[in-house]
Design an enzyme around this catalytic site. Structure first.
Site, mmCIF file in Angstrom:
data_model
loop_
_atom_site.group_PDB
_atom_site.id
_atom_site.type_symbol
_atom_site.label_atom_id
_atom_site.label_comp_id
_atom_site.label_asym_id
_atom_site.label_seq_id
_atom_site.Cartn_x
_atom_site.Cartn_y
_atom_site.Cartn_z
ATOM 1 C CE LYS A 36 6.909 8.742 -12.219
ATOM 2 N NZ LYS A 36 7.272 7.602 -11.372
ATOM 3 C CD GLU B 54 7.939 0.906 -9.783
ATOM 4 O OE1 GLU B 54 6.705 0.785 -9.916
ATOM 5 O OE2 GLU B 54 8.549 1.982 -9.929
HETATM 6 N N1 PSU Z 1 9.326 4.816 -12.518
HETATM 7 C C1 PSU Z 1 9.111 4.697 -13.862
HETATM 8 N N2 PSU Z 1 7.812 4.544 -14.284
HETATM 9 C C2 PSU Z 1 6.747 4.478 -13.398
HETATM 10 C C3 PSU Z 1 6.988 4.590 -11.986
HETATM 11 C C4 PSU Z 1 8.302 4.758 -11.615
HETATM 12 O O1 PSU Z 1 10.068 4.744 -14.660
HETATM 13 O O2 PSU Z 1 5.596 4.309 -13.833
HETATM 14 C C5 PSU Z 1 5.802 4.535 -11.001
HETATM 15 C C6 PSU Z 1 6.278 4.125 -9.599
HETATM 16 O O3 PSU Z 1 5.528 2.992 -9.218
HETATM 17 C C7 PSU Z 1 5.949 5.310 -8.712
HETATM 18 C C8 PSU Z 1 4.731 5.824 -9.379
HETATM 19 O O4 PSU Z 1 5.754 4.942 -7.372
HETATM 20 O O5 PSU Z 1 5.131 5.781 -10.777
HETATM 21 C C9 PSU Z 1 4.337 7.211 -8.894
HETATM 22 O O6 PSU Z 1 2.944 7.326 -8.934
HETATM 23 P P1 PSU Z 1 2.225 8.546 -8.156
HETATM 24 O O7 PSU Z 1 2.817 9.781 -8.776
HETATM 25 O O8 PSU Z 1 0.749 8.363 -8.466
HETATM 26 O O9 PSU Z 1 2.538 8.377 -6.704
#
Ligand code: PSU
Ligand code: MN
Length: 306
Positions: A161, A27
């Site tokens: 996360k 990604e």
């Molecule tokens: N993993 C990481 N750092 C990030 C992400 C994933 O170590 O920044 C990103 C991914 O793209 C994931 C996003 O889909 O964070 C989640 O965003 P949200 O909570 O707005 O869906």
């Protein structure tokens, strides 16, 4: 005349797909919104190199000037890592960036869509999005979870996360029928930390066993994605109690400033970086590299199950 392809493969990815060689999707939101410059570029390059070392081809996904790109040249990766106004694209707005000629980075959800379009079955990231703490009032649940339920791509991460409500996140994945397999541990990891206190729903210990599980799901026509949780390496892991204190502070700051929607996750990651004096970033980089290696090994092992 054949209709124009909705996406463009890099030369390396096109050759690998043609020859049936293993490919791992990556990604780009982690590059544009997840880490500061210039560590973001160094991380993106290193992760691609690790995938090559393991005998697979990396395919970093992004939308560049309205074109969905699967596999970036190094100069493109560098320019994406340094732009300031890239969009953060998920299922809801991936096609918006294409239709309006914008440049944007793909989240886990959007990268899964792109990978599935190109026939790429394995994808490595840091941590998936999930159910935010306080979701019972904010309703903030990442589109990553729904994507895992519907799109047949195996996602390697270090858990959801830890800024999230991990219990609720894994409950939602269970409800949606997404297998969560922990690699080599009985307890789910918590992104920066090796343990979360939540037992692993499923455990496997080798890339071959993970590839065989995915093959069995395909044979049974079960569909949808699968999550592989790979604990951060011991040497780079942060203690859960220390991390929790930073998370509480970061969440309080986000609430004070009224941060909402797409901005929440990038804001919290940036605050964690500041509050931890950079330690959260060191761990984040280490866990992404570790995930890329495992993903490449799974992609190689999947060749035996094709
Ligand atoms: N993993 C990481 N750092 C990030 C992400 C994933 O170590 O920044 C990103 C991914 O793209 C994931 C996003 O889909 O964070 C989640 O965003 P949200 O909570 O707005 O869906
Ligand atoms: Mn959200």
């Amino acid at each position: 005349m054949a209709p124009a392809s909705p996406f463009a493969l890099s030369k390396d990815v096109a050759v690998a797909r043609e020859a049936g060689r293993p490919v791992v999707a990556l990604e780009s939101t982690i590059v544009t919104h997840g880490m500061p410059w210039p560590q973001n570029l160094a991380m993106a390059r290193r992760v691609e190199a690790i995938i090559r070392e393991e005998g697979a081809v990396p395919a970093t996904v992004a939308v560049l000037d309205g074109r969905l790109r699967i596999g970036l040249e190094d100069a493109e990766l560098e320019s994406l890592a340094s732009v300031r106004d890239a969009m953060k694209l998920s299922r809801a707005d991936l096609a918006f960036a294409v239709a309006t000629g914008r440049t944007g980075a793909t989240t886990v959800a959007a990268t899964m869509i792109a990978a599935a379009l190109a026939g790429i079955g394995v994808f490595a990231t840091g941590g998936i999005g999930g159910v935010h703490r306080g979701a019972e009032t904010s309703f903030d649940i990442s589109a990553d979870l729904e994507e895992l339920a519907r799109t047949p791509v195996l996602v390697v991460c270090a858990g959801a996360k830890a800024i999230l409500d991990l219990k609720k996140t894994y409950e939602v994945l269970e409800t949606k029928g997404v297998p969560v397999v922990c690699d080599g541990a009985d307890e789910l990891p918590a992104f920066w930390s090796r343990g979360s206190g939540i037992p692993a729903p499923l455990r496997l210990d080798t890339p071959e066993a993970i590839a065989a599980f995915q093959a069995a799901r395909e044979t049974l026509g079960i569909g949808g994605g699968m999550l592989v949780a790979n604990p951060v390496p011991e040497a780079d892991a942060l203690p859960q109690t220390v991390v929790e204190a930073w998370i509480d502070a970061a969440l309080a700051d986000a609430a004070d400033r009224g941060i909402a929607g797409k901005a929440v996750t990038p804001f919290l990651l940036q605050r964690m970086f500041e509050l931890s004096d950079g330690r959260s970033l060191t761990a984040n980089i280490a866990l992404v590299e570790n995930n890329a290696r495992l993903a490449a090994r799974i992609a190689v092992a999947m060749r035996g199950h094709g």
